[in-house]
Design an enzyme around this catalytic site. Structure first.
Site, short mmCIF file in Angstrom:
data_model
loop_
_atom_site.label_atom_id
_atom_site.label_comp_id
_atom_site.label_asym_id
_atom_site.label_seq_id
_atom_site.Cartn_x
_atom_site.Cartn_y
_atom_site.Cartn_z
N ARG A 72 0.78 -1.31 -0.07
CA ARG A 72 -0.10 -0.01 -0.31
C ARG A 72 0.73 1.28 0.02
NH1 ARG A 72 -4.27 -2.64 -1.95
NH2 ARG A 72 -5.53 -3.68 -0.40
N ASN A 102 0.06 -1.88 -7.21
CA ASN A 102 -0.99 -1.09 -7.15
C ASN A 102 -1.18 -0.08 -6.13
OD1 ASN A 102 -1.57 -3.04 -5.43
ND2 ASN A 102 -3.77 -3.17 -5.70
N HIS A 187 -4.15 -10.64 -13.14
CA HIS A 187 -5.09 -10.70 -12.35
C HIS A 187 -6.30 -11.29 -13.25
CE1 HIS A 187 -8.14 -9.49 -9.32
NE2 HIS A 187 -8.93 -9.46 -10.45
N ASP A 326 -1.76 -12.77 -1.18
CA ASP A 326 -2.51 -11.73 -1.61
C ASP A 326 -3.07 -10.85 -0.64
OD1 ASP A 326 -4.08 -9.90 -3.18
OD2 ASP A 326 -5.63 -11.31 -3.75
ZN ZN Z 1 -5.67 -9.93 -7.82
#
Ligand code: ZN
Length: 445
Positions: A72, A102, A187, A326
């Site tokens: 994060r 991300n 993904h 994950d």
């Molecule tokens: Zn994912």
């Protein structure tokens, strides 16, 4: 022999690479594994007590490697930071984590990769390896400078959180992957199949009146990516596979010689979509509520019992070779809302081992297989074969865990900032006692 740092004795050592699965003692010097000996072999060495670890009743494993985790930072430090995330990882037995891009800004530039590496070196408890974005800004349109990112330290590429929907972009990313020798980690979700979907499509979604995501949304993209990997001879790694047919597709592709690997999360190996309703299950015998539990909202969604069983078999037969958490921490407010509005993700680092012990107990998947999936297998995929074993002369990254220790999950006690766990309040077995990174104890229960 240089100065001895630690002696770990009395434990049951499992190191799949060296085919060790028996009682052994370990000697650590200068951050490296100096020697693996028979039980008692090093007892005559004169050592102060603080350098001795008694691993009686515990399993001693190479440090776990999580190739899929969300730290994060930068951009979402209220959900997690590199510091808190690596503390949580150490508590979960992980000595290496791969951080997904991300973030905000997305990790799509050399500067952002270097930021992660540098920040982790300063505040991190363990090793952090970057997974850089496939496309600029993770927008799915234009490839990043993949070779420069690889040179800066990226061990793979992913737009995780979002799929690469454009087949032409994916085709070229896969073509580059074989030149770089690094995996494209997609993904797998065709979002046009289930726009607005929040949970698995099935009986539970119908009952709750929530929009379901059918297995086909995943399988359509798994199928496309396998076809593109076959076309380009690319290196494809499928993130968090969750359905029976995805497993079938991977198995068939491997039989054709396609360069494809796959991972599964602890939650997809153990939890079904029954958990969404908050009803009693075997692992959680008490009904927590008849309202849906937003901590079960995750992408891909928790699937049916049949899918879960197939994933367990796929892990056992090594069709799916990696277990990855994950880990997706969120702020409490991100889950204190309706199921539709809640964020996707489970804070998974600190409960991974317990879920895998449950898997072992219920499905008979061996600890050797579980440990291989957390060490040797992911290390190989990211091209770090120096990691994931207890070979003499390698870095002393070691996890010591007691598979029988019972405890009650209390997410408020997590070191992760993300308290979003569907296992909160559940009695489990299996706990990490010590995590050793580069010869130093970074977590001790
Ligand atoms: Zn994912």
């Amino acid at each position: 022999m240089s100065k001895i740092q630690l002696l770990i004795s009395g434990g049951w050592v499992i190191d799949p690479i060296q085919k060790i699965n028996e009682p052994r003692d370990l000697l650590i010097t200068g951050g490296l594994i100096e020697a693996i000996g028979n039980p008692g072999e090093f007892d005559s060495i004169d050592l102060p007590d603080e350098l001795r670890i008694d691993a009686n009743g515990a399993i001693v494993s190479p440090g776990f490697l999580d190739m899929h985790c969300h730290l994060r930072e930068p951009g979402f430090e209220h959900k997690e930071t590199i510091e808190s995330g690596t503390q949580a990882a150490a508590a979960g037995g992980f000595t290496t984590v791969c951080a997904m891009p991300n973030t905000d800004p997305a990790m799509d530039s050399v500067a952002s990769v270097k930021f992660l590496v540098e920040k982790a070196r300063v505040v991190g408890q363990i090793r952090v390896l970057p997974i850089a974005a496939i496309t600029r800004g993770r927008a799915g349109l234009e490839l990043t400078d993949m070779s420069e990112l690889a040179e800066a330290g990226a061990v793979g590429f992913s737009d995780d959180g979002d799929p690469v929907s454009d087949g032409y972009v994916m085709r070229h990313a896969l073509a580059y992957s074989s030149l770089l020798g690094l995996p494209i980690i997609n993904h797998s979700e065709d979002r046009t199949i289930a726009p607005g979907g929040v949970m698995n499509y099935g009986f539970s979604s119908e009952r709750l009146g929530l929009v379901g995501i059918p297995s086909a949304a995943e399988e359509a993209m798994v199928s496309r990516d396998i076809a593109l990997a076959e076309l380009t001879r690319g290196i494809l790694h499928l993130a968090h596979v969750s359905t029976e047919r995805s497993v079938d597709l991977v198995r068939a592709a491997k039989q054709r010689g396609v360069n494809v690997t796959a991972e599964v999360t602890p939650h997809h190996l153990v939890l079904t979509d029954d958990w969404v309703t908050g009803e009693a299950t075997e692992l959680r015998p008490h009904v927590i509520s008849y309202e849906y539990d937003t901590n079960t909202k995750v992408s891909p969604p928790l699937r049916s019992g049949k899918d879960v069983q197939c994933l367990q078999q796929a892990l056992d037969s090594r069709v799916v070779e990696v277990i990855a958490t994950d880990h997706a921490p969120h702020a409490t407010v991100d889950k204190l809302c309706s199921y539709d509005d809640a964020a996707f993700g489970i804070s998974g680092l600190e409960t991974a081992l317990s879920m895998l012990v449950y898997l072992h107990d219920r499905s008979g998947v061996s600890f050797e297989t579980i440990i291989r999936s957390l060490t040797e297998a992911p290390a190989k995929i990211i091209g770090r074969e120096d990691l994931g074993s207890l070979r003499e002369g390698t870095q002393a990254d070691i996890t010591i865990f007691n598979p029988n220790l019972q405890w009650k999950v209390d997410s408020k006690q997590f070191l992760s900032k993300g308290k979003n766990s569907p296992l909160d309040g559940v009695e489990v077995r299996g706990r990490v006692l010590k995590t050793i990174y580069s010869g130093n104890v970074v977590f001790s229960l």
